[in-house]
Design a protein around this motif. Structure first.
Motif, mmCIF file in Angstrom:
data_model
loop_
_atom_site.group_PDB
_atom_site.id
_atom_site.type_symbol
_atom_site.label_atom_id
_atom_site.label_comp_id
_atom_site.label_asym_id
_atom_site.label_seq_id
_atom_site.Cartn_x
_atom_site.Cartn_y
_atom_site.Cartn_z
ATOM 1 N N UNK A 284 0.821 -1.213 0.000
ATOM 2 C CA UNK A 284 0.000 0.000 0.000
ATOM 3 C C UNK A 284 0.851 1.258 0.000
ATOM 4 N N UNK A 285 2.120 1.103 -0.359
ATOM 5 C CA UNK A 285 2.963 2.270 -0.585
ATOM 6 C C UNK A 285 3.887 2.673 0.539
ATOM 7 N N UNK A 286 3.852 1.965 1.672
ATOM 8 C CA UNK A 286 4.758 2.293 2.765
ATOM 9 C C UNK A 286 6.136 1.690 2.496
ATOM 10 N N UNK A 287 7.172 2.451 2.787
ATOM 11 C CA UNK A 287 8.524 1.922 2.661
ATOM 12 C C UNK A 287 8.877 1.154 3.927
ATOM 13 N N UNK A 288 9.901 0.328 3.827
ATOM 14 C CA UNK A 288 10.322 -0.431 5.010
ATOM 15 C C UNK A 288 10.824 0.511 6.099
ATOM 16 N N UNK A 289 11.411 1.638 5.718
ATOM 17 C CA UNK A 289 11.871 2.612 6.716
ATOM 18 C C UNK A 289 10.680 3.215 7.467
ATOM 19 N N UNK A 290 9.609 3.540 6.741
ATOM 20 C CA UNK A 290 8.414 4.093 7.384
ATOM 21 C C UNK A 290 7.777 3.073 8.321
ATOM 22 N N UNK A 291 7.713 1.827 7.881
ATOM 23 C CA UNK A 291 7.151 0.778 8.739
ATOM 24 C C UNK A 291 7.999 0.565 9.981
ATOM 25 N N UNK A 292 9.310 0.656 9.809
ATOM 26 C CA UNK A 292 10.206 0.487 10.957
ATOM 27 C C UNK A 292 9.934 1.558 12.010
ATOM 28 N N UNK A 293 9.746 2.798 11.574
ATOM 29 C CA UNK A 293 9.480 3.883 12.516
ATOM 30 C C UNK A 293 8.158 3.658 13.245
ATOM 31 N N UNK A 294 7.132 3.262 12.491
ATOM 32 C CA UNK A 294 5.817 3.032 13.093
ATOM 33 C C UNK A 294 5.871 1.887 14.102
ATOM 34 N N UNK A 295 6.524 0.811 13.726
ATOM 35 C CA UNK A 295 6.582 -0.361 14.598
ATOM 36 C C UNK A 295 7.445 -0.102 15.820
ATOM 37 N N UNK A 296 8.521 0.645 15.651
ATOM 38 C CA UNK A 296 9.373 0.975 16.789
ATOM 39 C C UNK A 296 8.633 1.865 17.778
ATOM 40 N N UNK A 297 7.898 2.847 17.260
ATOM 41 C CA UNK A 297 7.150 3.752 18.138
ATOM 42 C C UNK A 297 6.052 3.007 18.894
ATOM 43 N N UNK A 298 5.504 1.973 18.264
ATOM 44 C CA UNK A 298 4.431 1.219 18.918
ATOM 45 C C UNK A 298 4.914 0.485 20.165
ATOM 46 N N UNK A 299 6.233 0.304 20.275
ATOM 47 C CA UNK A 299 6.784 -0.420 21.424
ATOM 48 C C UNK A 299 6.943 0.454 22.664
ATOM 49 N N UNK A 300 6.716 1.770 22.532
ATOM 50 C CA UNK A 300 6.906 2.666 23.679
ATOM 51 C C UNK A 300 6.051 2.299 24.887
ATOM 52 N N UNK A 301 4.737 2.009 24.719
ATOM 53 C CA UNK A 301 3.949 1.636 25.910
ATOM 54 C C UNK A 301 4.182 0.213 26.384
ATOM 55 N N UNK A 302 4.887 -0.584 25.583
ATOM 56 C CA UNK A 302 5.079 -1.996 25.920
ATOM 57 C C UNK A 302 5.950 -2.169 27.158
ATOM 58 N N UNK A 303 6.951 -1.289 27.296
ATOM 59 C CA UNK A 303 7.860 -1.405 28.440
ATOM 60 C C UNK A 303 7.126 -1.350 29.763
ATOM 61 N N UNK A 304 6.195 -0.408 29.895
ATOM 62 C CA UNK A 304 5.443 -0.275 31.145
ATOM 63 C C UNK A 304 4.596 -1.516 31.396
ATOM 64 N N UNK A 305 3.932 -2.019 30.345
ATOM 65 C CA UNK A 305 3.095 -3.212 30.489
ATOM 66 C C UNK A 305 3.926 -4.397 30.970
ATOM 67 N N UNK A 306 5.099 -4.569 30.369
ATOM 68 C CA UNK A 306 5.949 -5.708 30.726
ATOM 69 C C UNK A 306 6.473 -5.591 32.150
ATOM 70 N N UNK A 307 6.835 -4.381 32.572
ATOM 71 C CA UNK A 307 7.369 -4.207 33.920
ATOM 72 C C UNK A 307 6.294 -4.447 34.976
ATOM 73 N N UNK A 308 5.085 -3.946 34.714
ATOM 74 C CA UNK A 308 3.984 -4.207 35.653
ATOM 75 C C UNK A 308 3.708 -5.710 35.723
ATOM 76 N N UNK A 309 3.724 -6.353 34.562
ATOM 77 C CA UNK A 309 3.496 -7.793 34.513
ATOM 78 C C UNK A 309 4.584 -8.561 35.253
ATOM 79 N N UNK A 310 5.832 -8.140 35.059
ATOM 80 C CA UNK A 310 6.953 -8.792 35.741
ATOM 81 C C UNK A 310 6.798 -8.700 37.250
ATOM 82 N N UNK A 311 6.365 -7.534 37.728
ATOM 83 C CA UNK A 311 6.187 -7.367 39.169
ATOM 84 C C UNK A 311 5.009 -8.192 39.671
ATOM 85 N N UNK A 312 4.021 -8.416 38.808
ATOM 86 C CA UNK A 312 2.960 -9.351 39.169
ATOM 87 C C UNK A 312 3.511 -10.749 39.347
#
Length: 444
Positions: A284-312
């Motif tokens: 659909x016209x996205x470059x791999x560089x654009x997808x990389x940026x989108x996917x990397x940014x999506x991981x920002x809230x993941x750290x908090x979820x994983x840390x809360x889960x780890x403490x559980x």
């Protein structure tokens, strides 16, 4: 000894709630501090506490870290490509205006599995508003079913993080969790979505917000195909379900090794993410560089979820290694309460106190996993327990829940109306899902 263990547990859990509610300490730190206090109060040595913390973090994260990360990237591609809008627009067109509320409920359920609740809500709420504007109905007539679908997908059905972390801590195959989650979730979606939404739409005339009413209509020509979006979303679900079925159906024995590999959650989600990158991104016209940026940014809230889960996980191992898990299990046995009911009550109490569904599911799973009885339950029974935790962690959203304020601001309601509509809807989702899980568990 038993009295000391009970006092340690009560003190530790009270400290966790106090730190989160009164002092606004991040849940990760609060749970970690409370768990250590429980260990000290129960008489564990420093070495035992350190070992429990390390085991809790390592054993918990190894089961879900990849899944949460992959699911987040998968959802991000679905979000930027317009896949969520494509699903909603197509279903609304096929259902027609009279049954559009049902279409939005189904859309919300499907989209919330790979996309975080807040993101799914912001993406799809304009479609609910456009329907309300076109039909002249209260915006709640369409918004409530959408909210219900999103709430169900967010709480009950993997690969969304909540049920994944509970399933990991209880040691139940995700295929079973998906199957039971769908049964419980669909029932909850119907009751809390189109049925409750129809009543709210008649009772409360909430107009479409002005800033939404003035927006231009969605350009449907730029959206990806409906069939493609559905196929990609179904990849991980079907593979994980086939894996679980293949392990119990003799006729599928020849394909069992292949199905076990493809249905391994991280393999299934990897395949789905790669398919989304290719079909919804690159084609659909996205470059791999654009997808990389989108996917990397999506991981920002993941750290908090994983840390809360780890403490559980830390809380689980502290309770287990201190002997509190056995004590809780004996207490439940003497009270003659089904484990499914206990799971719902624990999660609901934390949810009402703290507001966060993730924290409620994490703490409830940690307490339940420490009970010896959990290890003797069948996979089907454990999946019902997981659904009960999801139900308890959904009920009674109120002022301490960020979702309450997000819905209030997006729809333009006052606090009183939000309590009478959104809060009741969340409670209906949780109670209905739990009730179905309880009934199924009676046959385990």
């Amino acid at each position: 000894m038993a009295t000391r263990l009970i006092l340690a547990a009560v003190l530790g859990l009270a400290v966790i709630l106090l730190l989160i509610i009164r002092f606004k300490i991040p849940a990760m730190i609060a749970i970690l501090v409370g768990a250590v206090l429980i260990g000290l109060g129960a008489g564990m040595s420093f070495e035992q506490i350190i070992d429990s913390v390390n085991d809790g973090v390592g054993n918990t994260l190894k089961g879900i870290a990849l899944l949460v990360g992959l699911g987040s990237m998968f959802g991000a591609i679905l979000e930027i490509s317009g896949g969520a809008q494509s699903l909603a627009v197509t279903l609304v067109r096929r259902f027609g205006d009279r049954k559009a509320a049902w279409a939005l409920a189904v859309t919300g359920l499907v989209i919330a599995m790979p996309v975080f609740f807040d993101a799914g809500l912001i993406i799809l709420i304009p479609i609910a508003f456009s329907l309300a504007k076109r039909t002249g109905r209260s915006s709640l007539y369409y918004a409530i079913p959408l909210f219900a679908g999103l709430a169900v997908g967010h709480a009950f059905i993997p690969p969304t993080p909540g049920p994944v972390l509970v399933a990991s801590m209880l040691g139940v195959d995700l295929g079973w969790v998906i199957g039971i989650g769908l049964v419980c979730g669909i029932a909850a979606m119907i009751v809390a979505g189109p049925l409750w939404g129809a009543w709210c739409g008649k009772k409360y005339d909430v107009p479409v917000p002005e800033h939404i009413a003035s927006l231009p209509p969605l350009d449907e020509s730029k959206l990806p195909g409906f069939g493609m979006v559905v196929s990609i979303i179904l990849i991980p679900l079907l593979l994980m379900i086939l894996r679980s079925v293949g392990n119990v159906v003799p006729a599928m024995a020849p394909a069992r090794r292949v199905l076990s590999f493809l249905g391994e959650p991280f393999v299934a989600l990897t395949l789905a993410t790669l398919a989304a990158m290719l079909m919804l991104g690159i084609r659909r016209g996205y470059t791999t560089r654009e997808l990389e940026k989108v996917m990397t940014k999506s991981l920002e809230p993941v750290g908090l979820i994983l840390l809360v889960t780890a403490c559980g996980g830390v809380l689980r191992y502290i309770l287990q290694n201190s002997g509190l898990g056995t004590l809780i299990g004996e207490g439940v046995a003497s009270a003659a309460l089904p484990v499914v009911v206990v799971a719902f009550i624990i999660a609901a109490l934390v949810r009402i106190s703290v507001g966060s569904a993730t924290v409620a599911m994490t703490m409830a799973a940690g307490i339940l996993a420490a009970m010896p009885e959990i290890g003797s339950l069948s996979p089907l029974h454990l999946a019902c327990v997981t659904a009960a935790v999801a139900g308890g962690a959904t009920v009674c959203s109120h002022f301490n829940d960020s979702g309450f304020w997000l819905v209030k601001s997006l729809v333009g309601m006052d606090e009183k109306t939000t309590l009478k509509t959104w809060t009741v809807m969340e409670t209906l989702v949780g109670v209905t899902g739990f009730a179905v899980a309880l009934v199924i568990s009676c046959f385990c």
